[in-house]
Write a protein that holds these residues in place. Structure first.
Motif, PDB file in Angstrom:
ATOM      1  N   PRO A 158      -2.977  -6.229   2.914  1.00 19.35           N
ATOM      2  CA  PRO A 158      -2.509  -4.309   2.921  1.00 19.35           C
ATOM      3  C   PRO A 158      -1.672  -4.332   1.664  1.00 19.35           C
ATOM      4  O   PRO A 158      -1.887  -5.279   0.444  1.00 19.35           O
ATOM      5  CB  PRO A 158      -0.763  -5.695   3.676  1.00 19.35           C
ATOM      6  CG  PRO A 158      -1.403  -6.064   4.361  1.00 19.35           C
ATOM      7  CD  PRO A 158      -2.425  -7.027   3.550  1.00 19.35           C
ATOM      8  N   ALA A 159      -1.818  -3.001   0.970  1.00 25.29           N
ATOM      9  CA  ALA A 159      -1.813  -2.814   0.021  1.00 25.29           C
ATOM     10  C   ALA A 159       0.073  -2.317  -0.385  1.00 25.29           C
ATOM     11  O   ALA A 159       0.673  -1.917   0.559  1.00 25.29           O
ATOM     12  CB  ALA A 159      -2.204  -1.387   0.049  1.00 25.29           C
ATOM     13  N   ILE A 160       0.302  -3.009  -1.295  1.00 19.65           N
ATOM     14  CA  ILE A 160       1.901  -3.060  -1.893  1.00 19.65           C
ATOM     15  C   ILE A 160       2.488  -2.052  -2.639  1.00 19.65           C
ATOM     16  O   ILE A 160       2.195  -2.204  -4.091  1.00 19.65           O
ATOM     17  CB  ILE A 160       2.406  -4.205  -1.468  1.00 19.65           C
ATOM     18  CG1 ILE A 160       2.088  -5.385  -1.167  1.00 19.65           C
ATOM     19  CG2 ILE A 160       3.787  -4.298  -2.470  1.00 19.65           C
ATOM     20  CD1 ILE A 160       2.226  -6.784  -1.012  1.00 19.65           C
ATOM     21  N   GLY A 161       3.936  -0.932  -2.705  1.00 20.77           N
ATOM     22  CA  GLY A 161       3.970  -0.316  -3.773  1.00 20.77           C
ATOM     23  C   GLY A 161       5.311  -0.706  -3.431  1.00 20.77           C
ATOM     24  O   GLY A 161       6.079  -2.099  -3.577  1.00 20.77           O
ATOM     25  N   PRO A 162       6.349  -0.302  -4.799  1.00 18.03           N
ATOM     26  CA  PRO A 162       8.034  -0.421  -5.064  1.00 18.03           C
ATOM     27  C   PRO A 162       8.815  -0.998  -4.126  1.00 18.03           C
ATOM     28  O   PRO A 162       9.424  -1.902  -4.025  1.00 18.03           O
ATOM     29  CB  PRO A 162       7.999   0.877  -5.876  1.00 18.03           C
ATOM     30  CG  PRO A 162       6.984   0.848  -6.264  1.00 18.03           C
ATOM     31  CD  PRO A 162       5.953   0.840  -5.611  1.00 18.03           C
ATOM     32  N   ASN A 163       8.704  -0.315  -3.366  1.00 18.92           N
ATOM     33  CA  ASN A 163       9.043   0.263  -2.177  1.00 18.92           C
ATOM     34  C   ASN A 163       8.988   0.180  -0.771  1.00 18.92           C
ATOM     35  O   ASN A 163       9.431   0.373   0.660  1.00 18.92           O
ATOM     36  CB  ASN A 163      10.678   0.495  -1.873  1.00 18.92           C
ATOM     37  CG  ASN A 163      11.892  -0.087  -3.263  1.00 18.92           C
ATOM     38  OD1 ASN A 163      12.076  -1.120  -3.165  1.00 18.92           O
ATOM     39  ND2 ASN A 163      11.851   0.985  -3.919  1.00 18.92           N
ATOM     40  N   TRP A 164       7.261  -0.075  -0.123  1.00 13.96           N
ATOM     41  CA  TRP A 164       6.573  -0.203   0.595  1.00 13.96           C
ATOM     42  C   TRP A 164       5.800  -0.727   1.055  1.00 13.96           C
ATOM     43  O   TRP A 164       5.664  -1.691  -0.009  1.00 13.96           O
ATOM     44  CB  TRP A 164       6.507   1.811   0.933  1.00 13.96           C
ATOM     45  CG  TRP A 164       5.536   1.844  -0.022  1.00 13.96           C
ATOM     46  CD1 TRP A 164       5.834   2.593  -1.298  1.00 13.96           C
ATOM     47  CD2 TRP A 164       3.947   1.888  -0.584  1.00 13.96           C
ATOM     48  NE1 TRP A 164       5.073   2.567  -2.449  1.00 13.96           N
ATOM     49  CE2 TRP A 164       3.572   2.036  -1.657  1.00 13.96           C
ATOM     50  CE3 TRP A 164       2.755   0.658   0.306  1.00 13.96           C
ATOM     51  CZ2 TRP A 164       2.700   2.318  -2.283  1.00 13.96           C
ATOM     52  CZ3 TRP A 164       1.608   1.019  -0.508  1.00 13.96           C
ATOM     53  CH2 TRP A 164       1.071   1.684  -1.852  1.00 13.96           C
ATOM     54  N   ILE A 165       4.640  -1.243   1.688  1.00  8.83           N
ATOM     55  CA  ILE A 165       3.371  -1.863   2.231  1.00  8.83           C
ATOM     56  C   ILE A 165       3.088  -1.713   3.351  1.00  8.83           C
ATOM     57  O   ILE A 165       3.089  -0.857   3.952  1.00  8.83           O
ATOM     58  CB  ILE A 165       4.264  -3.253   2.647  1.00  8.83           C
ATOM     59  CG1 ILE A 165       2.921  -3.953   2.855  1.00  8.83           C
ATOM     60  CG2 ILE A 165       4.831  -3.220   4.367  1.00  8.83           C
ATOM     61  CD1 ILE A 165       3.073  -5.625   3.467  1.00  8.83           C
ATOM     62  N   GLU A 166       1.335  -0.982   3.079  1.00  8.01           N
ATOM     63  CA  GLU A 166       0.877  -0.316   3.434  1.00  8.01           C
ATOM     64  C   GLU A 166      -0.650  -1.093   4.304  1.00  8.01           C
ATOM     65  O   GLU A 166      -0.953  -1.803   3.167  1.00  8.01           O
ATOM     66  CB  GLU A 166       0.419   1.025   3.084  1.00  8.01           C
ATOM     67  CG  GLU A 166      -1.078   1.396   3.300  1.00  8.01           C
ATOM     68  CD  GLU A 166      -1.276   2.962   2.805  1.00  8.01           C
ATOM     69  OE1 GLU A 166      -0.553   4.529   2.687  1.00  8.01           O
ATOM     70  OE2 GLU A 166      -2.919   2.659   2.559  1.00  8.01           O
ATOM     71  N   GLY A 167      -0.853  -1.107   6.165  1.00  7.70           N
ATOM     72  CA  GLY A 167      -1.546  -1.529   6.147  1.00  7.70           C
ATOM     73  C   GLY A 167      -2.281  -0.838   6.863  1.00  7.70           C
ATOM     74  O   GLY A 167      -2.561   0.384   7.167  1.00  7.70           O
ATOM     75  N   GLN A 168      -3.496  -1.614   7.567  1.00 10.04           N
ATOM     76  CA  GLN A 168      -4.546  -0.651   8.272  1.00 10.04           C
ATOM     77  C   GLN A 168      -5.027  -1.373   9.710  1.00 10.04           C
ATOM     78  O   GLN A 168      -4.410  -2.944  10.067  1.00 10.04           O
ATOM     79  CB  GLN A 168      -5.742  -0.889   7.879  1.00 10.04           C
ATOM     80  CG  GLN A 168      -5.966  -0.361   6.467  1.00 10.04           C
ATOM     81  CD  GLN A 168      -5.995  -1.375   5.090  1.00 10.04           C
ATOM     82  OE1 GLN A 168      -5.965  -1.922   5.151  1.00 10.04           O
ATOM     83  NE2 GLN A 168      -4.835  -0.598   4.007  1.00 10.04           N
ATOM     84  N   ILE A 169      -4.881  -0.631  10.038  1.00  7.90           N
ATOM     85  CA  ILE A 169      -5.226  -0.440  11.910  1.00  7.90           C
ATOM     86  C   ILE A 169      -6.702  -1.432  12.315  1.00  7.90           C
ATOM     87  O   ILE A 169      -7.671  -1.010  12.337  1.00  7.90           O
ATOM     88  CB  ILE A 169      -5.328   0.943  12.775  1.00  7.90           C
ATOM     89  CG1 ILE A 169      -3.395   1.491  12.696  1.00  7.90           C
ATOM     90  CG2 ILE A 169      -5.955   0.106  14.375  1.00  7.90           C
ATOM     91  CD1 ILE A 169      -4.111   2.155  13.902  1.00  7.90           C
ATOM     92  N   VAL A 179      -3.217  -3.020  16.947  1.00  5.05           N
ATOM     93  CA  VAL A 179      -2.888  -3.763  16.107  1.00  5.05           C
ATOM     94  C   VAL A 179      -3.205  -3.521  14.002  1.00  5.05           C
ATOM     95  O   VAL A 179      -4.286  -3.214  14.290  1.00  5.05           O
ATOM     96  CB  VAL A 179      -3.649  -4.789  16.537  1.00  5.05           C
ATOM     97  CG1 VAL A 179      -3.762  -6.690  15.451  1.00  5.05           C
ATOM     98  CG2 VAL A 179      -3.718  -5.634  17.962  1.00  5.05           C
ATOM     99  N   VAL A 180      -2.429  -4.551  13.574  1.00  2.00           N
ATOM    100  CA  VAL A 180      -2.316  -3.815  12.208  1.00  2.00           C
ATOM    101  C   VAL A 180      -2.701  -4.854  11.288  1.00  2.00           C
ATOM    102  O   VAL A 180      -1.882  -5.869  11.451  1.00  2.00           O
ATOM    103  CB  VAL A 180      -0.481  -3.158  11.881  1.00  2.00           C
ATOM    104  CG1 VAL A 180      -0.954  -2.689  10.390  1.00  2.00           C
ATOM    105  CG2 VAL A 180      -0.762  -1.816  12.805  1.00  2.00           C
ATOM    106  N   ASN A 181      -2.839  -4.771  10.441  1.00  2.00           N
ATOM    107  CA  ASN A 181      -3.169  -6.175   9.710  1.00  2.00           C
ATOM    108  C   ASN A 181      -2.160  -6.187   8.652  1.00  2.00           C
ATOM    109  O   ASN A 181      -1.455  -7.188   7.427  1.00  2.00           O
ATOM    110  CB  ASN A 181      -4.001  -5.913   8.623  1.00  2.00           C
ATOM    111  CG  ASN A 181      -4.123  -4.550   7.354  1.00  2.00           C
ATOM    112  OD1 ASN A 181      -3.519  -4.033   7.712  1.00  2.00           O
ATOM    113  ND2 ASN A 181      -5.189  -5.440   6.463  1.00  2.00           N
ATOM    114  N   ILE A 182      -0.572  -6.053   9.024  1.00  2.00           N
ATOM    115  CA  ILE A 182       0.275  -6.556   8.399  1.00  2.00           C
ATOM    116  C   ILE A 182       0.672  -8.099   9.723  1.00  2.00           C
ATOM    117  O   ILE A 182       1.346  -7.988  10.682  1.00  2.00           O
ATOM    118  CB  ILE A 182       1.846  -6.029   8.715  1.00  2.00           C
ATOM    119  CG1 ILE A 182       0.379  -4.177   7.912  1.00  2.00           C
ATOM    120  CG2 ILE A 182       2.829  -6.104   7.442  1.00  2.00           C
ATOM    121  CD1 ILE A 182       1.688  -3.410   7.337  1.00  2.00           C
ATOM    122  N   THR A 183       1.232  -9.095   8.597  1.00  2.00           N
ATOM    123  CA  THR A 183       1.467 -10.417   9.358  1.00  2.00           C
ATOM    124  C   THR A 183       3.595  -9.774   9.038  1.00  2.00           C
ATOM    125  O   THR A 183       3.988  -9.675   8.656  1.00  2.00           O
ATOM    126  CB  THR A 183       0.825 -11.751   9.040  1.00  2.00           C
ATOM    127  OG1 THR A 183       1.702 -11.843   7.578  1.00  2.00           O
ATOM    128  CG2 THR A 183      -0.474 -11.367   9.011  1.00  2.00           C
TER     129      THR A 183
END
Length: 277
Positions: A158-169, A179-183
């Motif tokens: 997952p990509a991480i920013g200042p106040n966010w986290i972004e994952g992929q399906i 199902v997303v790759n964020i645990t």
């Protein structure tokens, strides 16, 4: 009795999965053969690694796992055999081993394939022979030869920013859930109890984590952490992927789209204060 599991992209409506079981039993009638899945995607290694990683941990020591997907990707002349956490894994040299374990592998050997016949059935025959040798108690270095280099592919993080986290399906299951790759661990460590919004599709938002599918009204979208600990997007009694046009990695690749379907979680800047008792 030795246990052998099968994880392949052969599909249930073809003969190959059944033929491989016959090959195994012809070598050793005492084997216990169990299917993990034959519906894996040859183009979605993230799905295969998710399925295998979360299934393997429930099997006893000395289980033999055969993982056969995307067999002709590199046309390599061998299969790989490794021992990991007191279990054995047989797989092609196409990167799937490092995808499953998310790390480099040290205890690994190669077993050459038949040079004259490089068909699916010939490859399953070699895999069955390896499993048979393992079932007799042989060590992996008695079966194969050392390999200096293998193909390595690692899961997307997952990509991480200042106040966010972004994952992929990772994949869309048969019920249309994404199902997303964020645990859960990543969500809790980064979220630190802050309020959040989960943004997916166009501008669709979920603002809470549900305990299960029944937590919302029929037809409403929800987010929860499934039994594997991954974030999952769903609709109660519906198919979120169909309704919102969500795609998994394999579909994005098939369409030559480098931008995979993403899910972003926005957190408030400050943690939520707990009112005094």
């Amino acid at each position: 009795m030795p246990i052998v599991t099968l994880s392949t992209d052969f599909k249930e409506n073809d003969f190959v999965a059944g033929a491989m079981k016959g090959q195994l039993l012809s070598l050793n009638k005492e084997l216990i053969i169990t299917d993990i899945s034959h519906e894996l995607s040859s183009g979605n290694y993230a799905h295969t690694s998710y399925v295998c990683r979360n299934a393997f941990k429930y099997y006893p020591e000395n289980t033999i796992h055969i993982v056969l997907i995307d067999l002709f990707k590199n046309n390599t002349p061998h299969l790989l055999l490794t021992e990991y956490k007191q279990q054995y894994i047989i797989a092609p040299d196409n990167g799937i081993l490092t995808m499953i374990f998310n790390q480099s592998i040290e205890n690994i050997v190669k077993v050459n394939l038949n040079a004259q016949e490089r068909t699916t059935i010939a490859i399953t025959s070699t895999a069955a022979s390896i499993a048979n040798e393992l079932s007799k108690g042989k060590y992996i270095r008695q079966i194969g030869k050392p390999v200096e280099e293998i193909e390595e592919i690692y899961p997307m993080r997952p990509a991480i920013g200042p106040n966010w986290i972004e994952g992929q399906i990772i994949f869309i299951d048969k019920y249309g859930n994404a199902v997303v790759n964020i645990t859960r661990k990543e969500f809790e460590e980064y979220g630190k109890g802050r309020r959040f919004q989960i943004l997916f599709s166009r501008n669709d938002i979920v603002k809470k984590i549900s305990p299960n599918y029944a937590d919302v009204q029929t037809g409403s979208a929800l987010a929860w952490f499934n039994s594997a600990g991954n974030l999952e997007l769903a609709i109660s009694n519906g198919q979120i992927a169909h309704l919102f046009g969500l795609r998994d990695i394999s579909v994005a690749q098939a369409r030559h789209n480098k931008l995979y379907e993403t899910v972003r979680i926005f957190f408030e800047e400050e943690p939520v204060e707990t009112p005094p008792l």
